[in-house]
Design a protein around this motif. Structure first.
Motif, PDB file in Angstrom:
ATOM      1  N   ILE A 171       0.868  -1.179   0.000  1.00 51.78           N
ATOM      2  CA  ILE A 171       0.000   0.000   0.000  1.00 51.78           C
ATOM      3  C   ILE A 171       0.900   1.223   0.000  1.00 51.78           C
ATOM      4  O   ILE A 171       1.811   1.326   0.827  1.00 51.78           O
ATOM      5  N   ARG A 172       0.640   2.154  -0.882  1.00 54.59           N
ATOM      6  CA  ARG A 172       1.555   3.292  -1.002  1.00 54.59           C
ATOM      7  C   ARG A 172       0.782   4.575  -1.297  1.00 54.59           C
ATOM      8  O   ARG A 172      -0.391   4.552  -1.654  1.00 54.59           O
ATOM      9  N   ASN A 173       1.491   5.701  -1.100  1.00 52.35           N
ATOM     10  CA  ASN A 173       0.941   7.038  -1.383  1.00 52.35           C
ATOM     11  C   ASN A 173      -0.359   7.291  -0.632  1.00 52.35           C
ATOM     12  O   ASN A 173      -1.332   7.816  -1.174  1.00 52.35           O
ATOM     13  N   CYS A 174      -0.367   6.936   0.667  1.00 48.77           N
ATOM     14  CA  CYS A 174      -1.590   6.988   1.458  1.00 48.77           C
ATOM     15  C   CYS A 174      -1.595   8.233   2.350  1.00 48.77           C
ATOM     16  O   CYS A 174      -0.599   8.561   2.995  1.00 48.77           O
ATOM     17  N   LEU A 175      -2.741   8.916   2.394  1.00 47.32           N
ATOM     18  CA  LEU A 175      -2.914  10.078   3.276  1.00 47.32           C
ATOM     19  C   LEU A 175      -3.888   9.797   4.412  1.00 47.32           C
ATOM     20  O   LEU A 175      -4.085  10.646   5.272  1.00 47.32           O
ATOM     21  N   ALA A 176      -4.517   8.625   4.410  1.00 46.03           N
ATOM     22  CA  ALA A 176      -5.435   8.228   5.481  1.00 46.03           C
ATOM     23  C   ALA A 176      -4.839   6.999   6.172  1.00 46.03           C
ATOM     24  O   ALA A 176      -3.662   6.694   6.020  1.00 46.03           O
ATOM     25  N   ASP A 177      -5.625   6.279   6.975  1.00 46.09           N
ATOM     26  CA  ASP A 177      -5.150   5.034   7.560  1.00 46.09           C
ATOM     27  C   ASP A 177      -4.860   4.041   6.438  1.00 46.09           C
ATOM     28  O   ASP A 177      -5.663   3.867   5.519  1.00 46.09           O
ATOM     29  N   GLY A 178      -3.723   3.357   6.540  1.00 46.96           N
ATOM     30  CA  GLY A 178      -3.303   2.503   5.444  1.00 46.96           C
ATOM     31  C   GLY A 178      -4.080   1.208   5.337  1.00 46.96           C
ATOM     32  O   GLY A 178      -4.713   0.915   4.322  1.00 46.96           O
ATOM     33  N   TRP A 179      -4.029   0.383   6.390  1.00 43.98           N
ATOM     34  CA  TRP A 179      -4.679  -0.929   6.384  1.00 43.98           C
ATOM     35  C   TRP A 179      -5.444  -1.051   7.689  1.00 43.98           C
ATOM     36  O   TRP A 179      -4.851  -1.001   8.774  1.00 43.98           O
ATOM     37  N   ALA A 205       1.810  15.337   3.578  1.00 48.09           N
ATOM     38  CA  ALA A 205       1.970  14.191   4.465  1.00 48.09           C
ATOM     39  C   ALA A 205       0.633  13.843   5.106  1.00 48.09           C
ATOM     40  O   ALA A 205      -0.307  14.637   5.084  1.00 48.09           O
ATOM     41  N   PRO A 206       0.505  12.647   5.699  1.00 48.26           N
ATOM     42  CA  PRO A 206      -0.746  12.283   6.369  1.00 48.26           C
ATOM     43  C   PRO A 206      -1.068  13.226   7.514  1.00 48.26           C
ATOM     44  O   PRO A 206      -0.175  13.796   8.156  1.00 48.26           O
ATOM     45  N   ALA A 207      -2.352  13.386   7.792  1.00 44.70           N
ATOM     46  CA  ALA A 207      -2.784  14.227   8.906  1.00 44.70           C
ATOM     47  C   ALA A 207      -2.385  13.582  10.226  1.00 44.70           C
ATOM     48  O   ALA A 207      -2.182  12.368  10.313  1.00 44.70           O
ATOM     49  N   PRO A 208      -2.244  14.374  11.295  1.00 48.60           N
ATOM     50  CA  PRO A 208      -1.912  13.809  12.606  1.00 48.60           C
ATOM     51  C   PRO A 208      -2.908  12.724  13.008  1.00 48.60           C
ATOM     52  O   PRO A 208      -4.110  12.828  12.755  1.00 48.60           O
ATOM     53  N   GLY A 209      -2.392  11.682  13.630  1.00 48.03           N
ATOM     54  CA  GLY A 209      -3.234  10.595  14.089  1.00 48.03           C
ATOM     55  C   GLY A 209      -3.448   9.485  13.084  1.00 48.03           C
ATOM     56  O   GLY A 209      -4.014   8.438  13.428  1.00 48.03           O
ATOM     57  N   ARG A 210      -3.012   9.667  11.834  1.00 50.43           N
ATOM     58  CA  ARG A 210      -3.183   8.606  10.846  1.00 50.43           C
ATOM     59  C   ARG A 210      -2.259   7.435  11.173  1.00 50.43           C
ATOM     60  O   ARG A 210      -1.161   7.605  11.688  1.00 50.43           O
ATOM     61  N   HIS A 229       6.309   6.164   7.416  1.00 52.38           N
ATOM     62  CA  HIS A 229       5.898   7.570   7.253  1.00 52.38           C
ATOM     63  C   HIS A 229       4.536   7.902   7.842  1.00 52.38           C
ATOM     64  O   HIS A 229       3.974   8.950   7.521  1.00 52.38           O
ATOM     65  N   PHE A 230       3.999   7.063   8.722  1.00 47.59           N
ATOM     66  CA  PHE A 230       2.747   7.390   9.393  1.00 47.59           C
ATOM     67  C   PHE A 230       3.032   7.981  10.775  1.00 47.59           C
ATOM     68  O   PHE A 230       4.002   7.587  11.428  1.00 47.59           O
ATOM     69  N   PRO A 231       2.198   8.913  11.264  1.00 45.04           N
ATOM     70  CA  PRO A 231       2.379   9.412  12.634  1.00 45.04           C
ATOM     71  C   PRO A 231       2.325   8.302  13.674  1.00 45.04           C
ATOM     72  O   PRO A 231       3.050   8.333  14.669  1.00 45.04           O
ATOM     73  N   ILE A 232       1.460   7.305  13.466  1.00 45.87           N
ATOM     74  CA  ILE A 232       1.396   6.126  14.327  1.00 45.87           C
ATOM     75  C   ILE A 232       1.597   4.914  13.431  1.00 45.87           C
ATOM     76  O   ILE A 232       0.825   4.684  12.501  1.00 45.87           O
ATOM     77  N   GLY A 233       2.631   4.139  13.729  1.00 46.41           N
ATOM     78  CA  GLY A 233       2.911   2.999  12.864  1.00 46.41           C
ATOM     79  C   GLY A 233       1.825   1.954  12.944  1.00 46.41           C
ATOM     80  O   GLY A 233       1.199   1.606  11.946  1.00 46.41           O
ATOM     81  N   LEU A 234       1.589   1.417  14.159  1.00 48.62           N
ATOM     82  CA  LEU A 234       0.569   0.396  14.364  1.00 48.62           C
ATOM     83  C   LEU A 234      -0.293   0.782  15.550  1.00 48.62           C
ATOM     84  O   LEU A 234       0.230   1.204  16.588  1.00 48.62           O
ATOM     85  N   HIS A 235      -1.603   0.634  15.409  1.00 44.86           N
ATOM     86  CA  HIS A 235      -2.547   0.863  16.506  1.00 44.86           C
ATOM     87  C   HIS A 235      -3.338  -0.420  16.693  1.00 44.86           C
ATOM     88  O   HIS A 235      -3.964  -0.917  15.751  1.00 44.86           O
ATOM     89  N   ALA A 236      -3.290  -0.970  17.922  1.00 44.15           N
ATOM     90  CA  ALA A 236      -3.937  -2.257  18.193  1.00 44.15           C
ATOM     91  C   ALA A 236      -4.962  -2.115  19.306  1.00 44.15           C
ATOM     92  O   ALA A 236      -4.674  -2.426  20.460  1.00 44.15           O
ATOM     93  N   PRO A 237      -6.198  -1.653  19.002  1.00 45.40           N
ATOM     94  CA  PRO A 237      -7.256  -1.656  20.010  1.00 45.40           C
ATOM     95  C   PRO A 237      -7.882  -3.028  20.203  1.00 45.40           C
ATOM     96  O   PRO A 237      -8.618  -3.244  21.167  1.00 45.40           O
ATOM     97  N   GLY A 238      -7.607  -3.983  19.307  1.00 41.42           N
ATOM     98  CA  GLY A 238      -8.122  -5.339  19.442  1.00 41.42           C
ATOM     99  C   GLY A 238      -7.301  -6.145  20.435  1.00 41.42           C
ATOM    100  O   GLY A 238      -6.243  -5.715  20.901  1.00 41.42           O
ATOM    101  N   ALA A 239      -7.754  -7.369  20.745  1.00 41.20           N
ATOM    102  CA  ALA A 239      -7.166  -8.170  21.820  1.00 41.20           C
ATOM    103  C   ALA A 239      -6.549  -9.456  21.292  1.00 41.20           C
ATOM    104  O   ALA A 239      -6.989 -10.002  20.277  1.00 41.20           O
TER     105      ALA A 239
END
Length: 523
Positions: A171-179, A205-210, A229-239
């Motif tokens: 996935i490339r050239n993304c300005l929102a959440d990637g996956w 660049a992506p907006a803050p929080g992406r 290049h994302f402000p947050i690399g990985l976000h894991a709210p799941g368990a």
């Protein structure tokens, strides 16, 4: 439509696959055969369908691709082969149950004015389950998704994932959440890279929080991936998810957007193994680290109890423009925001920026007491390794130094507490080493919260320090020096200083005492 199906069936009966494939391309896809099923059984399934989505003359490429996917799913499943072609689409391509898309490193590009929220999406429906109630999996192989810098357009969204597989994804050239994996369980993803847009070629660049990868599902497995290049690399709210060998990074070049948090864990029981947070930064260098301001390699909070970090790495590069480098001692490699975290073999590397602060932080003593830390490393130039500072009122963080420096000392556990009564400071502190590579200079304890009054310079405090696992084996006294903000440890018999040569890798030091300060104190 019926005549065309009968003609295809006749061709299949004569094993004239080339002609059957060509006629099927005209019927379901287009004359150029933008995507074709792979083998004879799938062709037979399509030819025998009771209903095939009609392809109106002049249908858009997006409609043809969607019709191909829908047809394969209605037929019970099949493979859509892209043969390395990048197809431009104007709306979201909806994946269907039982369909495999084999890109051959081809895929889909969002056209200018793209109308969907993500280039590719999967949302399970009731018809996506078989008679036994099991979902039919969707598989993606060697697929490219180009968001083409379209505002608000993500790459891939899995809704209610169930045993789907992704093997080879770019996935490339993304300005929102990637996956985004939004709900479900047991998705398996490996060999992927999710790359946000950067400013290097004049773009935005992506907006803050992406976020590069969002996992709001459970029991999923992700391995061998790059989140760039994302402000947050990985976000894991799941368990109960498992992440292995993921590399979140940015800020190697002046135009790169800052990586604020490498891995943000807010779900119960997630495991991170051999993951690397590379060069985290602060959004605002004048503000302290935080969830919005960043400054973390790994940060947990929310419901992230029982987190496990195994052989993970946090590093700070010396690249990037000077303005992006963090102030000294500000970046937190690991913040454990919930109880029962386990950190095994954490590696922290600083390649010249001196930006690391305490290596492990917690929001309260209660969390610290239930945090398990084993192993770790010391690199040249690092001030200390594993630190667990107390942040409640009356707490302070003592530092053990040898010859005035704490380089080469692994302070695995350290805390101090002080109570002020008038101008009197009553305190206790404890230091426990987890490693030692230092010289033979005098041992001092720095970081006392208050300066002693000037007449008390050199004052022997009222309690003897207690040292265990050290080589001296005799009583020790503590003496105030350094403007009343540091303690010198002396052998009681001779008055000679305790030195680094007297300590071991597991030395523990406890000191309690009192002294008058320049602070007004409590009433």
């Amino acid at each position: 439509m019926a005549d065309a199906q009968r003609r295809i069936a006749e061709l299949l009966a004569r094993c004239d696959l080339e002609e059957a494939q060509h006629r099927l391309g005209e019927l379901v896809f287009d004359a150029a055969r933008q995507a074709m099923p792979r083998n004879l059984p799938e062709l037979a399934q399509l030819a025998g369908l009771r209903k095939v989505p009609e392809m109106f003359p002049g249908a858009t490429p997006t409609a043809r691709i969607q019709a191909a996917i829908d047809t394969l799913s209605l037929a019970g499943g099949g493979t859509l082969v892209l043969d390395g072609r990048i197809l431009e689409v104007t709306d979201t391509i909806q994946l269907r149950a039982g369909v495999t898309i084999d890109g051959g490193w081809g895929g889909f590009r969002a056209a200018p004015g793209f109308r969907g929220e993500s280039v590719v999406a999967m949302r399970r429906r009731r018809i996506d389950y078989d008679a036994a109630g099991y979902a039919r999996a969707t598989n993606l192989l060697n697929l490219v998704i180009d968001c083409n810098r379209q505002s608000g357009v993500g790459g891939l969204c899995h809704g209610n994932a169930q045993k789907d597989r992704v093997d080879g994804l770019r996935i490339r050239n993304c300005l929102a959440d990637g996956w985004v994996v939004d709900g479900g369980y047991e998705l398996f993803g490996q060999n992927f890279e999710v790359i946000a847009a950067s400013r290097r070629d004049g773009g935005v660049a992506p907006a803050p929080g992406r976020r590069g990868l969002v996992v709001a599902a459970s029991d999923c497995h992700f391995a061998d991936g790059v989140l760039q290049h994302f402000p947050i690399g990985l976000h894991a709210p799941g368990a109960h998810n498992h992440f292995a060998r993921l590399h979140a990074w940015s800020t190697y070049y002046a135009a790169d957007p800052p990586l604020l948090i490498g891995f943000l864990d807010e779900g119960e029981g997630n495991t991170f193994m051999a993951c690397s947070a590379d060069s985290p930064r602060l959004a605002d260098n004048a503000a302290p680290p935080g969830r919005e301001n960043g400054g973390y390699g790994f940060r947990s909070g929310g419901n992230a109890i029982n987190q496990r970090l195994i052989a993970c790495t946090v590093q700070l590069s010396q690249y990037g423009d000077a303005a992006s480098l963090p102030p000294p001692r500000t970046i937190i490699p690991v913040h454990c925001g919930q109880v029962r975290a386990t950190i095994l073999g954490l590696e922290v590397r600083d390649y010249g920026s001196a930006g690391f602060g305490p290596f492990v932080t917690t929001p309260s003593p209660a969390v610290m007491r239930e945090t398990t830390i084993l192993g770790g490393n010391v690199h040249e130039g690092l001030p200390t390794n594993l630190q667990l500072p107390w942040s409640e009122p009356g707490r302070f963080l003592p530092r053990l130094c040898i010859a005035g420096s704490d380089a080469g000392i692994v302070q695995a556990r350290q805390f101090g507490a002080v109570t002020r009564i008038g101008g009197l400071a009553v305190f206790e502190l404890s230091l426990c080493l987890g490693g030692l590579r230092a010289g033979r200079g005098a041992v001092t304890i720095q970081g006392l919260p208050d300066a002693a009054a000037a007449p008390d310079e050199g004052h022997r405090i009222g309690f003897q320090p207690v040292l265990s696992h050290w080589k001296g084996g005799e009583p020790v006294v503590a003496v105030l020096h350094g403007g009343g903000r540091e303690l010198h440890l002396l052998r009681q018999s001779t008055g000679a200083p305790v030195t680094g040569a007297d300590l071991t890798e597991t030395t523990a030091i406890s000191v309690a005492g009192q002294y008058f300060t320049d602070m007004p104190g409590d009433a």
